[in-house]
Design a protein around this motif. Structure first.
Motif, PDB file in Angstrom:
ATOM      1  N   ASP A 168      13.845   9.920  68.799  1.00 10.47           N
ATOM      2  CA  ASP A 168      13.087  10.647  67.783  1.00 10.47           C
ATOM      3  C   ASP A 168      14.025  11.326  66.777  1.00 10.47           C
ATOM      4  OD1 ASP A 168      10.664   9.969  68.949  1.00 10.47           O
ATOM      5  OD2 ASP A 168      10.506  11.838  70.095  1.00 10.47           O
TER       6      ASP A 168
ATOM      7  N   LEU B  71      14.347  10.730  62.799  1.00 12.10           N
ATOM      8  CA  LEU B  71      14.202  11.812  61.823  1.00 12.10           C
ATOM      9  C   LEU B  71      15.390  11.860  60.879  1.00 12.10           C
ATOM     10  CD1 LEU B  71      12.753  14.678  64.050  1.00 12.10           C
ATOM     11  CD2 LEU B  71      11.595  13.556  62.136  1.00 12.10           C
TER      12      LEU B  71
ATOM     13  N   GLN C 286      15.028   9.006  58.450  1.00 15.32           N
ATOM     14  CA  GLN C 286      14.011   9.309  57.444  1.00 15.32           C
ATOM     15  C   GLN C 286      14.557  10.255  56.383  1.00 15.32           C
ATOM     16  OE1 GLN C 286      12.301  12.270  56.616  1.00 15.32           O
ATOM     17  NE2 GLN C 286      10.924  11.261  55.185  1.00 15.32           N
ATOM     18  N   ASP C 287      15.290  11.249  56.820  1.00 17.88           N
ATOM     19  CA  ASP C 287      15.831  12.236  55.883  1.00 17.88           C
ATOM     20  C   ASP C 287      16.854  11.603  54.943  1.00 17.88           C
ATOM     21  OD1 ASP C 287      16.198  15.074  55.039  1.00 17.88           O
ATOM     22  OD2 ASP C 287      18.233  14.715  55.772  1.00 17.88           O
TER      23      ASP C 287
ATOM     24  N   GLU D 267       7.660   5.711  57.244  1.00 17.92           N
ATOM     25  CA  GLU D 267       7.386   5.691  58.672  1.00 17.92           C
ATOM     26  C   GLU D 267       8.504   4.925  59.364  1.00 17.92           C
ATOM     27  OE1 GLU D 267       3.836   4.087  61.606  1.00 17.92           O
ATOM     28  OE2 GLU D 267       4.968   2.713  60.336  1.00 17.92           O
TER      29      GLU D 267
ATOM     30  N   ILE E 145       7.860   8.188  63.800  1.00 14.79           N
ATOM     31  CA  ILE E 145       7.874   9.339  62.906  1.00 14.79           C
ATOM     32  C   ILE E 145       7.143   8.937  61.629  1.00 14.79           C
ATOM     33  CG2 ILE E 145       9.985  10.337  63.847  1.00 14.79           C
ATOM     34  CD1 ILE E 145      10.365   9.088  60.431  1.00 14.79           C
TER      35      ILE E 145
ATOM     36  N   ASP F 168       8.293  13.454  57.896  1.00 17.15           N
ATOM     37  CA  ASP F 168       9.347  14.142  58.651  1.00 17.15           C
ATOM     38  C   ASP F 168       8.791  14.724  59.947  1.00 17.15           C
ATOM     39  OD1 ASP F 168       7.776  16.086  57.572  1.00 17.15           O
ATOM     40  OD2 ASP F 168       9.410  17.238  56.677  1.00 17.15           O
ATOM     41  N   GLU F 169       7.728  14.085  60.481  1.00 14.11           N
ATOM     42  CA  GLU F 169       7.086  14.605  61.686  1.00 14.11           C
ATOM     43  C   GLU F 169       7.134  13.568  62.808  1.00 14.11           C
ATOM     44  OE1 GLU F 169       5.868  17.625  62.107  1.00 14.11           O
ATOM     45  OE2 GLU F 169       6.212  18.292  60.035  1.00 14.11           O
ATOM     46  N   ILE F 170       7.373  14.022  64.034  1.00 18.05           N
ATOM     47  CA  ILE F 170       7.319  13.155  65.205  1.00 18.05           C
ATOM     48  C   ILE F 170       5.863  12.982  65.614  1.00 18.05           C
ATOM     49  CG2 ILE F 170       7.965  12.904  67.630  1.00 18.05           C
ATOM     50  CD1 ILE F 170      10.409  14.671  67.006  1.00 18.05           C
ATOM     51  N   ALA F 171       5.419  11.728  65.762  1.00 20.48           N
ATOM     52  CA  ALA F 171       4.035  11.461  66.163  1.00 20.48           C
ATOM     53  C   ALA F 171       3.931  11.459  67.684  1.00 20.48           C
ATOM     54  CB  ALA F 171       3.593  10.116  65.610  1.00 20.48           C
ATOM     55  N   HIS F 172       2.828  11.966  68.176  1.00 26.53           N
ATOM     56  CA  HIS F 172       2.595  11.989  69.621  1.00 26.53           C
ATOM     57  C   HIS F 172       1.409  11.099  70.024  1.00 26.53           C
ATOM     58  CE1 HIS F 172       5.573  15.145  70.079  1.00 26.53           C
ATOM     59  NE2 HIS F 172       4.997  15.788  69.078  1.00 26.53           N
TER      60      HIS F 172
END
Length: 275
Positions: A76, A80, A83-84, A90, A104, A107-111
């Motif tokens: 993860d 991230l 992505q940054d 995605e 992701i 900038d968010e981790i998906a659960h």
């Protein structure tokens, strides 16, 4: 109907300005194709580099649930950071059955990890790619980013076996912004036409790529290519040249264009100038 049946007049080497203008459009198409090619190459190279991170191999080597959770957290963080750095929409890691291991979005981790990614248009071609090779998809409407994107996919090998695919998406605007800048500086327009015949970029008009409600069909977002009564296949036939490129002048009635094209995977990049 053939081009002859359409009474099409095509000049490939007319004297004076006609030849020069067609050559100028050919040069513009060549520069634009090279710019798109560099974007693809940079994205492919970056993805392959990320896929070699030890976090992926460590995740598949262990059979301990606690260790796997720890290595998943590392994956993860790798995603991230990617992505940054590269501004991807995605990024996800998917197993051979189509279940997401990590994802992701922004900038968010998906659960809420999906289990049905085997139906995604990039899944089978991604797993079919060789080691350190990248499959680049046609554009599609991303269900997570809610916009039309291009996917890059590479397999993750562990001890010689393909244990997953690593994939990320770039919004199509990344390509359009480059072409718009080039068209604004040139005396001509630039277009990208998908192999479905849809115009997915045109420097003369804005084509929104964000999801519109529940609409998902290409026809809901993109118009079909047409120039002087020709569809994409007819245009490329009229321009002539090799299958991957061509240049010339197309006239029909009072309409006339100097134009050129380059084929880049599933896209035909067109430069043109109305006369």
């Amino acid at each position: 109907m053939t081009c002859a049946g359409l009474a099409l007049a095509l000049t490939l080497a007319a004297p004076g300005g006609a030849k020069a203008d067609a050559a100028a459009m050919d040069a513009l198409a060549e520069r634009a194709a090279a710019a798109i090619g560099r974007l693809h190459s940079n994205a492919q190279r970056a993805l392959v580099t990320v896929a070699q991170d030890e976090a992926f191999a460590d995740y598949f080597h262990t059979h301990d649930d606690d260790d796997r959770h720890r290595h998943k957290s590392r994956i993860d963080q790798v995603s991230l950071a990617t992505q940054d750095k590269f501004h991807v929409e995605e990024m996800c890691l998917i197993d051979p059955q189509g279940a997401e291991i990590s994802r992701i979005v922004g900038d968010e981790i998906a659960h809420d990890l999906a289990t049905d990614e085997a139906d995604a248009p990039f899944f089978a071609p991604g797993f079919a790619a060789g080691h350190r090779q990248v499959y680049t998809s046609p554009i599609y409407l991303s269900p997570d980013a809610d916009k039309w994107v291009v996917a890059y996919v590479t397999p993750v090998l562990v001890d010689g076996d393909k244990r997953s695919i690593l994939h990320y998406e770039h919004a199509f605007t990344a390509y359009g912004e480059i072409l718009q800048h080039m068209a604004d500086r040139a005396d001509g327009a630039l277009m990208i036409v998908a192999d479905t015949g849809h115009v997915i970029f045109d420097s003369r008009t804005q084509i929104p790529i964000e999801r519109k409600g529940d609409l998902e069909a290409r026809d809901d977002y993109f118009a079909s290519f047409a120039l002087s009564g020709l569809d994409l296949a007819g245009f490329r036939e009229a321009i002539g040249g090799a299958e991957s490129q061509g240049q010339g002048r197309i006239t029909m009635g009072e309409a006339a264009h100097d134009a050129a094209f380059r084929v880049i995977g599933p896209w035909t990049l067109i430069s043109l100038q109305a006369l």
